[in-house]
Design an enzyme around this catalytic site. Structure first.
Site, short mmCIF file in Angstrom:
data_model
loop_
_atom_site.label_atom_id
_atom_site.label_comp_id
_atom_site.label_asym_id
_atom_site.label_seq_id
_atom_site.Cartn_x
_atom_site.Cartn_y
_atom_site.Cartn_z
N ASN A 103 0.80 -1.22 0.00
CA ASN A 103 0.00 0.00 0.00
C ASN A 103 0.84 1.28 0.00
O ASN A 103 0.48 2.27 0.65
CB ASN A 103 -0.96 0.01 1.20
CG ASN A 103 -1.91 -1.16 1.19
OD1 ASN A 103 -1.63 -2.17 1.83
ND2 ASN A 103 -3.01 -1.04 0.47
N LYS A 146 0.21 -0.36 11.81
CA LYS A 146 -0.11 -1.74 11.44
C LYS A 146 1.14 -2.51 11.04
O LYS A 146 1.32 -3.68 11.42
CB LYS A 146 -1.13 -1.77 10.30
CG LYS A 146 -2.50 -1.25 10.67
CD LYS A 146 -3.17 -2.17 11.67
CE LYS A 146 -4.57 -1.69 12.01
NZ LYS A 146 -5.22 -2.57 13.00
N LYS A 191 0.49 -13.32 -1.14
CA LYS A 191 1.40 -12.61 -2.04
C LYS A 191 2.76 -12.41 -1.40
O LYS A 191 3.81 -12.56 -2.05
CB LYS A 191 0.81 -11.26 -2.46
CG LYS A 191 1.57 -10.64 -3.64
CD LYS A 191 1.44 -9.14 -3.67
CE LYS A 191 2.30 -8.49 -2.61
NZ LYS A 191 2.31 -7.02 -2.68
N HIS A 211 -0.64 -5.35 -10.40
CA HIS A 211 -0.27 -5.17 -11.82
C HIS A 211 -0.36 -6.49 -12.59
O HIS A 211 -0.93 -6.54 -13.68
CB HIS A 211 1.13 -4.59 -11.91
CG HIS A 211 1.31 -3.30 -11.18
ND1 HIS A 211 0.63 -2.16 -11.50
CD2 HIS A 211 2.10 -2.98 -10.12
CE1 HIS A 211 0.99 -1.18 -10.68
NE2 HIS A 211 1.87 -1.66 -9.83
N ASP A 227 -10.42 -14.32 -9.10
CA ASP A 227 -9.86 -13.56 -7.99
C ASP A 227 -8.35 -13.77 -8.00
O ASP A 227 -7.81 -14.52 -8.80
CB ASP A 227 -10.49 -13.96 -6.65
CG ASP A 227 -10.26 -15.43 -6.29
OD1 ASP A 227 -9.28 -16.05 -6.77
OD2 ASP A 227 -11.08 -15.98 -5.52
#
Length: 287
Positions: A103, A146, A191, A211, A227
């Site tokens: 992020n 986080k 991931k 991407h 998904d």
């Protein structure tokens, strides 16, 4: 923003929660979810790689990992100490780098890691540091609270269960064993595990980030309704091992740089792209 929504945002780029079924080794590595979809073919994979390599060259930020893979293929001992090769990073360093990249931009995540190491040269320093101090060190990478919790949880578990802040033992495990081991750490999703496998452990794995996911759907390599987890399984079944690393790095780089292939590329554009703008337009699914 509620606590649950913040947590979902943190995990969004990683494809899910570490406790989700997708993190179970048998789910991630199960049978092809799209057995009748015979794409991508070997030729398609090779042609896409070559087209993107011609356009971008090999991305320099991944060059050191590529050299490590070549050394591994040449038969060099990857179990040796981290200091044996000047440019080789530890598995723990690699894992934290990947976590910090979630992020945020690549530049920000690199600054966050450099800041963290400057403030705390050893992982033992991070383990005993106050959370606020760690947050301040990585704040430029975003979601500092986080990410701090996640990093400190990893270090605490390693210290408690193995008595050492080191993940080099993963080098001696199989792919499935690595997936099982890393799934025990809170905040590490599919991931992230796949990236560690490919970049730091030199396994033939094919991570699916935003991407890669969007381009794969646009090319028709997976259904539009796929998904990210099913995409991961299908592509790992279809893409030849010897092409996975280069193709993954190039798709990621192209997705960042090409306006036609960025997320939400299906939205109408004032200017119609041509194959001169994006070589992937010449492949079925993007014409």
């Amino acid at each position: 923003m509620s606590k649950s929504r913040k947590r979902k945002r943190l995990l969004q780029d990683d494809g899910g929660d570490s406790k989700s079924p997708a993190c179970n080794g048998s789910t991630i590595s199960g049978g092809d979810p799209y057995p009748e979809l015979l794409r991508p073919t070997v030729d398609e994979c090779r042609d896409v790689r070559d087209a993107l390599l011609s356009l971008h060259g090999f991305p320099p930020e991944f060059a050191s990992y590529r050299r490590q893979r070549l050394r591994s293929l040449d038969g060099h001992d990857t179990q040796c100490s981290v200091d044996s090769y000047e440019e080789e990073e530890s598995v723990l360093d690699g894992l934290v780098k990947i976590l910090l990249s979630q992020n945020t931009t690549e530049a920000n995540s690199q600054r966050a890691f450099a800041s963290l190491k400057a403030a705390f040269p050893k992982w033992e320093d991070v383990l005993v540091a106050e959370p606020n101090s760690v947050e301040n060190a990585i704040r430029c990478g975003g979601l500092a609270p986080k990410k701090t919790v996640c990093i400190k949880n990893i270090l605490s578990r390693l210290q408690k269960e193995r008595g050492s802040l080191c993940l080099e033992y993963l080098r001696g495990l199989t792919v499935e064993e690595v997936k099982t081991e890393l799934s025990h750490f809170k905040g590490i999703g599919p991931k992230t595990v796949s990236c560690v496998l490919m970049f730091n452990l030199q396994h033939n794995d094919f991570p699916v980030d935003t991407h890669v996911f969007e381009i794969s759907k646009a090319l028709g390599w997976v259904p539009k309704t796929a998904d990210r987890n099913r995409t991961y399984v299908h592509l790992n079944h279809r893409i030849p091992d010897e092409l996975k690393f280069d193709l993954n790095c190039l798709l990621y780089t192209h997705g960042k740089l090409c306006s036609n292939c960025k997320k939400n590329a299906a939205k109408p554009k004032a200017k119609v792209a041509s194959p001169d703008d994006c070589p992937l337009l010449g492949f079925s699914g993007l014409v």
